[in-house]
Design a protein around this motif. Structure first.
Motif, mmCIF file in Angstrom:
data_model
loop_
_atom_site.group_PDB
_atom_site.id
_atom_site.type_symbol
_atom_site.label_atom_id
_atom_site.label_comp_id
_atom_site.label_asym_id
_atom_site.label_seq_id
_atom_site.Cartn_x
_atom_site.Cartn_y
_atom_site.Cartn_z
ATOM 1 N N LYS A 474 -35.366 42.557 -0.094
ATOM 2 C CA LYS A 474 -34.122 41.982 -0.583
ATOM 3 C C LYS A 474 -34.276 40.488 -0.868
ATOM 4 N N ALA A 475 -35.022 39.825 0.030
ATOM 5 C CA ALA A 475 -35.231 38.385 -0.130
ATOM 6 C C ALA A 475 -35.978 38.087 -1.430
ATOM 7 N N TRP A 476 -37.003 38.887 -1.699
ATOM 8 C CA TRP A 476 -37.764 38.658 -2.943
ATOM 9 C C TRP A 476 -36.886 38.872 -4.171
ATOM 10 N N GLU A 477 -36.017 39.854 -4.057
ATOM 11 C CA GLU A 477 -35.104 40.110 -5.165
ATOM 12 C C GLU A 477 -34.236 38.878 -5.428
ATOM 13 N N PHE A 478 -33.771 38.273 -4.340
ATOM 14 C CA PHE A 478 -32.982 37.057 -4.411
ATOM 15 C C PHE A 478 -33.790 35.931 -5.081
ATOM 16 N N VAL A 479 -35.031 35.800 -4.661
ATOM 17 C CA VAL A 479 -35.898 34.762 -5.222
ATOM 18 C C VAL A 479 -36.065 34.980 -6.728
ATOM 19 N N ARG A 480 -36.318 36.238 -7.102
ATOM 20 C CA ARG A 480 -36.491 36.547 -8.532
ATOM 21 C C ARG A 480 -35.279 36.128 -9.349
ATOM 22 N N SER A 481 -34.106 36.421 -8.794
ATOM 23 C CA SER A 481 -32.909 36.132 -9.593
ATOM 24 C C SER A 481 -32.762 34.630 -9.831
ATOM 25 N N HIS A 482 -33.175 33.824 -8.842
ATOM 26 C CA HIS A 482 -33.078 32.378 -9.033
ATOM 27 C C HIS A 482 -34.197 31.844 -9.924
ATOM 28 N N LEU A 483 -35.381 32.451 -9.820
ATOM 29 C CA LEU A 483 -36.472 32.050 -10.712
ATOM 30 C C LEU A 483 -36.050 32.303 -12.157
ATOM 31 N N ALA A 484 -35.354 33.429 -12.347
ATOM 32 C CA ALA A 484 -34.928 33.799 -13.695
ATOM 33 C C ALA A 484 -33.985 32.756 -14.286
ATOM 34 N N ARG A 485 -33.333 31.985 -13.387
ATOM 35 C CA ARG A 485 -32.440 30.935 -13.892
ATOM 36 C C ARG A 485 -33.168 29.612 -14.092
ATOM 37 N N ALA A 515 -47.902 37.580 -7.748
ATOM 38 C CA ALA A 515 -47.937 37.467 -9.209
ATOM 39 C C ALA A 515 -47.893 38.847 -9.858
ATOM 40 N N ARG A 516 -48.483 39.826 -9.143
ATOM 41 C CA ARG A 516 -48.605 41.150 -9.718
ATOM 42 C C ARG A 516 -47.375 41.993 -9.382
ATOM 43 N N ASP A 517 -46.800 41.666 -8.229
ATOM 44 C CA ASP A 517 -45.853 42.594 -7.625
ATOM 45 C C ASP A 517 -44.440 42.004 -7.560
ATOM 46 N N GLU A 518 -44.108 41.423 -6.409
ATOM 47 C CA GLU A 518 -42.744 40.933 -6.182
ATOM 48 C C GLU A 518 -42.284 39.924 -7.226
ATOM 49 N N LEU A 519 -43.208 39.068 -7.667
ATOM 50 C CA LEU A 519 -42.788 38.019 -8.591
ATOM 51 C C LEU A 519 -43.442 38.171 -9.960
ATOM 52 N N ALA A 520 -43.725 39.413 -10.334
ATOM 53 C CA ALA A 520 -44.372 39.682 -11.621
ATOM 54 C C ALA A 520 -43.568 39.018 -12.741
ATOM 55 N N GLY A 521 -44.294 38.409 -13.662
ATOM 56 C CA GLY A 521 -43.609 37.781 -14.787
ATOM 57 C C GLY A 521 -43.393 36.289 -14.602
ATOM 58 N N PHE A 522 -43.616 35.788 -13.364
ATOM 59 C CA PHE A 522 -43.492 34.348 -13.138
ATOM 60 C C PHE A 522 -44.869 33.756 -12.823
ATOM 61 N N GLU A 523 -45.122 32.555 -13.303
ATOM 62 C CA GLU A 523 -46.417 31.923 -13.040
ATOM 63 C C GLU A 523 -46.519 31.507 -11.577
ATOM 64 N N VAL A 524 -47.536 32.027 -10.892
ATOM 65 C CA VAL A 524 -47.715 31.706 -9.475
ATOM 66 C C VAL A 524 -48.983 30.876 -9.298
ATOM 67 N N GLY A 525 -48.888 29.738 -8.645
ATOM 68 C CA GLY A 525 -50.064 28.901 -8.398
ATOM 69 C C GLY A 525 -50.421 28.878 -6.930
ATOM 70 N N LEU A 526 -51.624 28.405 -6.626
ATOM 71 C CA LEU A 526 -52.089 28.371 -5.244
ATOM 72 C C LEU A 526 -52.594 26.976 -4.906
ATOM 73 N N LEU A 527 -52.195 26.501 -3.751
ATOM 74 C CA LEU A 527 -52.623 25.173 -3.313
ATOM 75 C C LEU A 527 -53.142 25.295 -1.885
ATOM 76 N N HIS A 528 -54.393 24.900 -1.656
ATOM 77 C CA HIS A 528 -54.868 24.922 -0.270
ATOM 78 C C HIS A 528 -55.801 23.761 0.012
ATOM 79 N N GLY A 529 -56.036 23.552 1.286
ATOM 80 C CA GLY A 529 -56.748 22.371 1.737
ATOM 81 C C GLY A 529 -58.198 22.298 1.302
ATOM 82 N N MET A 568 -36.191 26.859 -3.650
ATOM 83 C CA MET A 568 -36.390 27.913 -2.661
ATOM 84 C C MET A 568 -37.688 27.695 -1.912
ATOM 85 N N MET A 569 -37.633 28.014 -0.638
ATOM 86 C CA MET A 569 -38.847 27.981 0.150
ATOM 87 C C MET A 569 -38.887 29.212 1.028
#
Ligand code: ADP
Ligand code: MG
Length: 704
Positions: A474-485, A515-529, A568-569
């Protein structure tokens, strides 16, 4: 004289603990593991609690559910139960009645006791077969020859020391007792009589003796109070002493701010300052106007706008034709500050440069030359700025952002870098973490503190929710709807050092999966140390400009990163973080005008971890959260205190002893006011103790 010839009579507080009778080299090595090297250390190795065994009472008068101690004779000892789950049961009698004692899983008890033994039992009274009963009580055998022990039976308080398997608490207690017997008379008093009288403190030898071996609760609390005070007081004295000394010795360039300069600076800042910012600015301005170097800490909740205040100070220095250095902990932050300040200063004549670890050799040497010649006004950099080849023509102000990553030593490193070595720059330290007052007073006690309360106007509050596994979808669905805006999101992964590779892998997998699943269609980046600085900067840049819509970050996303469109975080495994750390993280969102959401993913809603997280859902007051964090996890976890060189208190407790700390601070100020160099006779012992304890750390020794 050979070391082993040191005799009992020559034992002093500074002798090695191995010379205490009954210690020897082997046990001394074990003591060393506890940080105990000398006799003084041993004597100041205080119990963290006392086990109370109340005065014994008559068995016939036991009351159900009470905690009681009885002394009696064992009758009918028997062992029953299965071989690996033995029950030892006995009847104990005194002249007034009898009770039952049962020990579960403690067959060894049967080997140590037999019928006719006299024992002392302590524990909670329950009932068994209608008779008063102790289950798994504390017990000790009493030597029948010590008959009067029974007659003079009193409350007992066993000191409990932090111990190891090889060196149990009771062994430590014995060593301390022995040590106190031989050097107890060497323990001196160093608190001035006036202070002892005022607070009604027991004398030092008595306090030490009683804290190890109290005979009443009052003795414990009185000696503890005195010993805790002593720790606070000495530290406050050291801090204030070195501060006054610095103030009388160091000179700074004056940075006066005329109404005209003030107007020009304000024109550069794209918003009106909040009340809190104004107050900080005026405190700083009055420091800068003097030729005594400013040493100020600027603390504020995340997002309260420390940068603007720092920019104000910097422009004031530049208007006075002096140089400014701003130090930030990471390259990302340095670049961000640089960009922002350049943006503010478009079209001005302020000459700026960046200095990073990644800066090329030729560029670096050009920058260094320009700094030395005074051809640059403002340099922004990482710790690369602390290197010894960096020097300035007229450095008047050092700004240190997000201080908790820098140690005290580094703060000192930029002190005298101007061509005129007698000049010390004004220093303003910006902290990212709101710090409870107690901690600020101890860790940053040598700094004045400005606090910005409140947030800039127009901020939307951040809604924080605990999200259990059943609600993740449900949370991911919420995130998607805001990304869409058009909004953006951070997904944070904790990085635990021991399993860094594993975590890194899971974060990388997570980024791919999202990127493939919950947030498919949105650009996902990765940042690590582990990424190179340039790679990190590129990813951050893409996120800032909205090319990346979601940023999965392993390490803490750099404190101070400012992307207003991120609303969102999602924090995975939120229970692994400290509250203040989560509050910091959460500060990355809620920076724009849109409502922001922080979703703390955790396994369950139950248990201590979830309880902690609920504090975050309830409040966004960083100071309250910091207090709570300190209460729950101790000050050491809140800041990396070792980096700060914060002394560890042996008796005092920062979370609980605030009034005592305030008294100690005020007393120290009063004493230094009356006797600035601690030269009066009444301060002699105090001064000696101060040098002994803090001489090196606060370089007090060379006092002339
Ligand atoms: P922090 O104290 O966490 O370092 P920043 O200095 O990064 O906070 O400020 C957070 C955000 O608030 C920035 O985007 C900044 O431009 C903005 N800001 C700061 N002060 C004000 C103000 N007085 N009015 C409006 N916006 C402000
Ligand atoms: Mg900041």
């Amino acid at each position: 004289m050979a070391a082993n010839a040191v005799t009992h009579s020559t034992l002093t507080l500074d002798s090695s603990a191995q010379f205490v009778r009954g210690v020897g080299p082997a046990r001394a090595a074990l003591l060393a593991q506890l940080g105990v090297g000398t006799v003084r250390h041993l004597i100041e190795y205080f119990p963290f609690r006392h086990e109370h065994r109340p005065q014994s009472k008559a068995i016939g008068s036991l009351v159900l559910e009470e905690i009681a101690t009885v002394v009696g004779e064992i009758r009918r000892l028997k062992v029953s139960g299965l071989p690996n789950r033995k029950i030892v049961q006995a009847t104990v009698i005194d002249g007034t009645g009898q009770c039952t004692v049962r020990w579960f899983n403690a067959a060894y008890v049967a080997d140590e006791l037999r019928g006719g033994d006299i024992i002392r039992l302590s524990g909670k009274v329950d009932a068994f077969n209608d008779r008063a009963c102790f289950t798994n009580p504390k017990w000790s055998k009493i030597d029948p020859s010590q008959a009067d022990l029974l007659a003079n039976d009193v409350d007992e308080f066993e000191p409990i020391y932090s111990a190891t398997a090889e060196l149990p608490s009771r062994a430590i207690a014995k060593m301390i007792r022995t040590a106190l017997e031989s050097v107890g008379d060497q323990l001196g008093e160093f608190l001035p009589q006036a202070i002892r009288t005022k607070h009604r403190f027991p004398a030092r030898p008595e306090a030490i003796l009683r804290f190890h071996h109290p005979s009443s609760k009052q003795e414990i609390s009185a000696s503890k109070r005195r010993l805790a005070y002593e720790e606070f007081f000495l530290l406050q004295l050291a801090v204030q002493f070195s501060r006054t000394r610095r103030a009388s010795r160091d000179r700074a360039l004056k940075i006066p701010i005329s109404p005209e300069v003030d107007r020009r600076i304000r024109r550069r800042i794209p918003f009106a300052l909040t009340k809190g910012q104004e107050r900080a600015v005026s405190e700083i301005a009055s420091d800068l106007a003097r030729d005594v170097p400013m040493n100020r800490l600027l603390q504020a909740d995340v997002g309260a706008g420390k940068t603007a205040v720092a920019v104000y100070a910097a422009l004031a220095a530049i208007a006075n034709k002096t140089q400014v250095a701003l130090v930030a902990p990471t390259e990302i932050l340095v670049r961000q500050h640089f960009e922002k300040v350049q943006h503010y200063l478009r079209g001005s004549r302020v000459r700026m440069a960046c200095l990073l670890g990644a800066t090329s050799k030729s560029e670096r040497s050009a920058t260094l030359r320009a700094l030395q010649r005074g051809e640059l006004d403002w340099v922004i950099g990482t710790h690369a700025l602390f290197e010894s080849d960096v020097s300035f023509q007229r450095l008047a102000l050092v700004l240190i952002d997000e201080q908790h990553k820098f140690g005290v030593a580094q703060r000192a490193a930029l002190r005298t870098r101007s061509s005129d070595k007698t000049l010390v720059p004004h220093t303003l330290v910006l902290t990212a973490t709101p710090i409870p007052r107690t901690l600020a007073m101890t860790v940053f006690g040598d700094l004045d503190v400005s606090t910005i309360g409140g947030l800039p106007p127009g901020r939307q509050p951040i809604t924080t929710r605990l999200v259990t596994s059943d609600l993740h979808a449900k949370a991911w669905e919420f995130v998607r709807s805001h990304l869409a805006r058009g909004e953006q999101a951070y997904v944070v992964y904790p990085l635990v050092e021991e399993s860094e590779n594993l975590e890194l892998k899971s974060a990388t997998d997570e980024a791919k999966r999202l990127a493939r699943d919950e947030l498919a269609g949105f650009e996902v980046g990765l940042l690590h140390g582990r990424m190179k600085a340039a790679e990190k900067a590129a990813v951050m840049e893409n996120f800032r400009h909205g090319k990346l819509r979601v940023l999965v970050a392993t390490t803490v996303i750099e404190v101070g990163v400012d992307v207003p469109n991120a609303t969102m975080m999602i924090v995975r495994h939120a229970e692994r973080y400290g509250l203040s750390q989560l509050h910091q993280l959460r500060g990355r969102i809620g920076r724009g005008s849109k409502r922001s959401y922080c979703l703390l993913f955790a396994e369950t809603r139950e248990g201590a971890a979830a309880e902690r997280l609920k504090v975050l859902c309830e409040t966004s007051d960083g100071f309250r959260i910091a207090e709570e964090d300190m209460r729950l996890r101790g000050p050491g976890e809140l800041l990396s205190t070792r980096q700060h060189g914060m002394p560890e208190f042996k008796v005092a407790n920062l979370a609980e002893d605030f009034p005592l700390l305030e008294q100690a601070r005020d007393d120290a100020a009063r004493i230094l006011h009356e006797d600035p160099n601690l030269r009066a006779n009444a301060s002699r012992e105090l001064y000696k103790e101060l040098v002994r304890k803090f001489g090196r750390r606060f370089s007090l020794v060379d006092v002339s």
